[in-house]
Design a protein around this motif. Structure first.
Motif: not given
Length: 346
Positions: A66-69, A89-96, A308-310
């Motif tokens: 889903t590309n959702a966390i 949010q900073e990490v998730l956004s950078a990874c799409g 990042r771990l997730l």
């Protein structure tokens, strides 16, 4: 006048512009074999010119992703949680990846089934071990990472809150204080959390190591809010008045509690730090405005590390659980000083 409504661009529109069949366009955009480089590039140009974006639900059906966390937390308006979420949010956004926020409140409830097939992983922020919100998370079949809560077999980002309590109390002891109050004893709200009780345990450990038996009269129940700290200071004044037994220092369970205590101290004409020293925990963004000494923890970094771990576990399901312990730092400011004196400057 142009229609202001947003027009959805789909596979059919891309197919019409590129001149290829919808099936070919679908295969080209998904990167599947059987499509020539020339065709794929033509389809991509057509999709880009139309502003085409693949449907996340269609992508999920095809890829199982889903590309959702999901981020679940008891509160999102309190500073600690909002700062952690900012780092996530900073990490998730950078990874799409998209972030789906599920606040539930201490007395609220989260039906884990609502997350089924909607997210690729779950971040749980300081969720009490006994809270029903974490029941059923294991059944989702997606990776889980916690912040601030240790759970067997689950990756976590942790702070040693007992050590935090010792460090804050030791700072006050080193300044000569012996009557040290603790603002943060258990309330109905924080009873399910280990943070307050762990910090209080560190407070007790430091006092006993200095040969001082903790006085229950010096412990005041609060939540983690500014209002809680203000109320605790009022109760302290009501209990001790101007007597010699009044505490000369306060260790507050959080910076927000300490800020509330500082505000109430002014109302009672208590001079800080001459009459009473204050130290908090967190490294709140506004702590410097109050010249507040604090045990600063890397709050946003905890969110970044957890994200990042997730994502590592999402992309490598075979990766085992990892616990990351982050350190804290004493920041000395003018809210703490020697008994009966001013604040020492470094």
């Amino acid at each position: 006048m142009a229609d202001p409504r947003v027009q959805t661009v789909g596979i059919m529109e891309v197919a019409a512009l590129s001149g290829f069949s919808p099936a070919t366009v679908s295969r080209a955009l998904r990167g599947l074999p059987g499509v020539s480089t020339k065709t794929r590039e033509a389809v991509e140009r057509a999709a880009a010119s139309l502003g085409y974006a693949p449907s996340p639900w269609a992508t999920a059906l095809t890829t199982g992703r889903t590309n959702a966390i999901a981020v679940i937390a008891p509160w999102v308006s309190r500073w600690f949680f909002s700062a952690v979420i900012e780092g996530v949010q900073e990490v998730l956004s950078a990874c799409g990846y998209d972030l789906m926020l599920y606040p539930f409140g201490v007395d609220g409830e989260l039906d884990a089934r609502a997350l089924t097939k909607r997210v690729d992983g779950v971040l749980a922020l300081n969720v009490p071990l006994a809270h029903r919100a974490i029941e059923g998370l294991d059944d989702l079949g997606v990776p889980i990472v916690t912040v601030g809560t240790a759970m067997e077999g689950i990756s976590a980002v942790l702070v040693d809150n007992v050590a935090v309590g010792r460090q804050a109390t030791q700072h006050l002891l080193d300044l000569g204080h012996r009557r040290i109050a603790f603002f943060g004893s258990e309330t109905e709200e924080n009873r399910r959390f280990t943070v307050a009780s762990d910090r209080q345990r560190g407070y007790h450990d430091a006092l006993r190591a200095a040969g001082i038996e903790p006085d229950p009269e010096l412990s005041f129940p609060t939540d983690f809010s500014i209002n809680g700290g203000e109320a605790a200071l009022h109760r302290s004044v009501g209990r001790f008045g101007p007597s010699a037994d009044r505490p000369t220092a306060v260790f507050a369970v959080s910076d927000e509690v300490a800020i509330g205590g500082l505000h109430a101290a002014r109302l009672h004409q208590i001079q800080v730090p001459k009459d009473m020293s204050f130290i908090g925990v967190d490294g709140h963004d506004f702590a410097y405005l109050f010249d507040l000494s604090t045990i600063s923890q890397p709050v946003r970094d905890q969110g970044r590390i957890a994200a990042r771990l997730l994502l590592q576990q999402v992309n490598d399901p075979g990766a085992g659980p990892t616990a990351v312990n982050v350190g804290c730092e004493l920041i000395r400011r003018a809210s703490t000083g020697p008994v009966g004196g001013g604040a020492p400057r470094s």
